[in-house]
Design an enzyme around this catalytic site. Structure first.
Site, PDB file in Angstrom:
ATOM      1  N   ASP A   1       0.854  -1.279  -0.028  1.00 28.56           N
ATOM      2  CA  ASP A   1      -0.018   0.040  -0.048  1.00 28.56           C
ATOM      3  C   ASP A   1       0.871   1.335  -0.077  1.00 28.56           C
ATOM      4  OD1 ASP A   1      -2.530   1.444   0.547  1.00 28.56           O
ATOM      5  OD2 ASP A   1      -1.700   2.016   2.286  1.00 28.56           O
TER       6      ASP A   1
ATOM      7  N   GLU B   1       1.022  -0.576  -5.270  1.00 26.11           N
ATOM      8  CA  GLU B   1      -0.332   0.248  -5.116  1.00 26.11           C
ATOM      9  C   GLU B   1       0.449   1.814  -5.346  1.00 26.11           C
ATOM     10  OE1 GLU B   1      -3.425   3.031  -3.349  1.00 26.11           O
ATOM     11  OE2 GLU B   1      -1.740   2.334  -2.414  1.00 26.11           O
TER      12      GLU B   1
END
Length: 572
Positions: A213, A255
């Site tokens: 992330d 991401e």
């Protein structure tokens, strides 16, 4: 509800590139199924629905955070990376989930928000109270809030600065996201080792991959913008090398909400690889733009861009997920048009994006939902579905922040949509009860009983895609058409007999974004004389002419997937 799909023997296929042909399904544990009746979804509930996901055709689960957390940011504010929040279950239950998924030949990928922690994490509590102790340098501290002025603020709705003053340590700490999520200091070698050990902890448990992330934001510098700086890439290379050496067959997913060439940098090179996969953020908003503008030129342009990536790399393509539909990768004019079409109520907006689910975004139009999915499943890369989108679930814009699209999964028309046996007032979020998307109308049970339901349509498309490796492994070539609303491209795959047992294959994908039927000509030079066959039913279409042209007609907001067969005559 019962599913009769055969359960395969324990263990997974040994394909090292499994992720390139997989269909991923994002399932928020808290939102899926509540097994113990406490009003919050849990791991045990998810285990009980693995047969459903196998029946649907899912190859891999993506699980957003279920770590120990204050849950101020949906679990992305982690207070302990090696503990599971008791509301979600136990480590033993998670091991069982991984085992049961593997028995069904499904992989498990989990989120790893490695850029930051919660301010409740023990590391931060130690860092703020003992600056000279072992954790004193685990975060980015400063006597002033005027450092890193080139670094943009991401959460513009809630944060005025990337710095927050801590009254305990009497210094400012840096954060790219919420002020209760201090950024880790990756300049500290001890922090890097902590990250490596956390990765090993979960991969030792059998997890098949990690979604990294907010991966661009690990390192900061005064001269840079804090996004994908050289030390960030060097760290990822070392992490990839460790994973490849110690855990072959596991994957890292980047991401990175950036432009294609910047995102592609997170793949690394064939010689120095970084992540196995990366999300394709720029394509996603252009799908929605094309649906309303009734023009294909934006998609033609971005799909025509050639971005060199390693042979083993794969894009992750998606329509929606747990975050807002981000509009960072578009111009201001483009953004305002998207707001006007899709977020006319200010409550539908969040930061630089739109906080809505797929079906409400598309005004519950079955044609548009099918067209969007047909494009998703035919693009290069692996498709990521968001839980509930396979039945056209709605959202609740009256809930705070991103919770609008994180409501409980709708399984049945019974109380709490079959999500939980708890008192309705005890649910962590209320089920959707709007007129159009009410759980009594939109649910898995009712759609299973309707052969022409969206659920059955999605399942059919998934299984057609699975039969054709060209979609996961092939190249893409955009074709010229004489109609501005039509997008056409060819997916080509030469096959790799020894590894996959696949023969060469070419598929022409055609999409009409117009709200009216369209007759058009496609320039298919290079495929002269080839026959075209519908991939779903096998019906024959017009043969491509000797001049490389073919004329087709499509209904409003419709599509074709056409197999390109052998030429029926010898081209000159």
């Amino acid at each position: 509800m019962s599913f009769t799909a055969p359960i395969q023997l324990p263990g997974l296929t040994l394909d090292p590139l499994w992720y390139k042909r997989s269909v991923f399904y994002e399932v928020m544990v808290r939102s899926f199924v509540d097994a113990n009746g406490d009003g919050s979804g849990d791991i045990a509930g998810l285990i009980g629905k693995l047969d459903y996901l196998q029946w649907l055709g899912v190859d891999a689960l993506w699980l957003p955070p279920f770590y120990q957390s204050p849950l101020r940011d949906g679990g992305y504010d982690v207070s302990d990376f090696t503990q599971i929040l008791p509301d979600f279950g136990t480590v033993d239950e998670f091991r069982e989930l991984v085992t049961k998924a593997h028995e069904r030949n499904m992989r498990v990928v989990m989120d790893f928000p490695l850029n930051h922690t919660s301010d409740q994490h023990e590391w931060f509590q130690q860092s703020r109270s003992d600056p000279d102790g072992p954790y004193g340098d685990y975060y980015v501290w400063s006597d002033t809030d005027e450092k890193y002025e080139n670094i943009r603020i991401i959460f513009v709705d809630t944060e005025e600065s990337n710095w927050t003053f801590d009254p305990v340590r009497r210094q400012f700490f840096f954060h790219r996201f919420f002020s209760h999520q201090p950024d880790l200091n990756f300049e500290n070698v001890a922090v890097q080792e902590e990250i490596f050990n956390i990765v090993r902890f979960w991969l030792d448990m059998g997890v098949d991959g990690l979604r990294l992330d907010a991966i661009p934001y690990l390192f900061e510098s005064e001269d840079g913008n804090g996004e994908g700086e050289p030390p960030t890439h060097e760290f990822i290379k070392r992490l990839r090398a460790m994973v490849d050496e110690e855990y072959p067959g596991r994957i890292l997913i980047a991401e990175a909400n950036q432009w294609p060439r910047e995102v592609a940098a997170f793949f690394g090179t064939d010689e120095e690889p970084e992540c196995h996969m990366a999300f394709d953020f720029p394509v996603m908003p252009r799908i929605f733009y094309s649906l309303r503008a009734q023009r294909a030129d934006e998609l033609v342009q971005i799909l025509s861009e050639q971005t060199d990536v390693p042979k083993s790399a794969a894009w992750g393509v998606f329509l929606r997920n747990h975050d807002e539909l981000t509009l960072e990768m578009v111009s201001e004019e483009y953004r305002q048009a998207m707001y006007g079409w899709y977020a006319y109520d200010p409550r539908m907006r969040s930061n630089i994006g739109i906080r809505r689910r797929l079906a409400p975004l598309l005004d519950n139009s079955r044609d548009e939902i099918e067209l969007a999915h047909a494009l998703l499943f035919s693009l290069p890369g692996s498709p990521f579905l968001y839980y509930g989108d396979e039945i056209g679930m709605g959202d609740n814009i009256w809930l705070n922040d991103r919770d609008s699209s994180r409501t409980p999964m709708q399984w049945t028309p019974d109380r709490n949509a079959g999500f939980s046996t708890a008192d309705p007032g005890k649910l962590y979020l209320p089920v959707v009860q709007s007129l159009v998307y009410n759980y009594s109308l939109i649910n898995v049970e009712s759609q299973l009983a309707q052969s022409r339901s969206l659920l059955h349509w999605i399942r059919n498309v998934i299984h057609v895609r699975k039969r054709h490796p060209v979609f996961g492994l092939g190249d893409l070539k955009v074709l010229h058409t004489n109609h501005g609303s039509v997008l056409a491209f060819v997916r080509s795959y030469e096959g790799s007999g020894e590894q996959f047992g696949d023969s060469p294959e070419q598929v022409m994908c055609v999409f009409n974004f117009a709200h009216n039927p369209a007759a058009f000509e496609i320039d298919a030079t290079g495929y002269e004389g080839a026959a075209l066959y519908d991939l779903f039913g096998g019906g024959q279409f017009p043969t491509i002419g000797e001049d490389g042209k073919v004329t087709l007609t499509l209904g409003s907001q419709s599509f074709y997937w056409l197999h390109i067969g052998q030429p029926t005559f010898q081209a000159n």
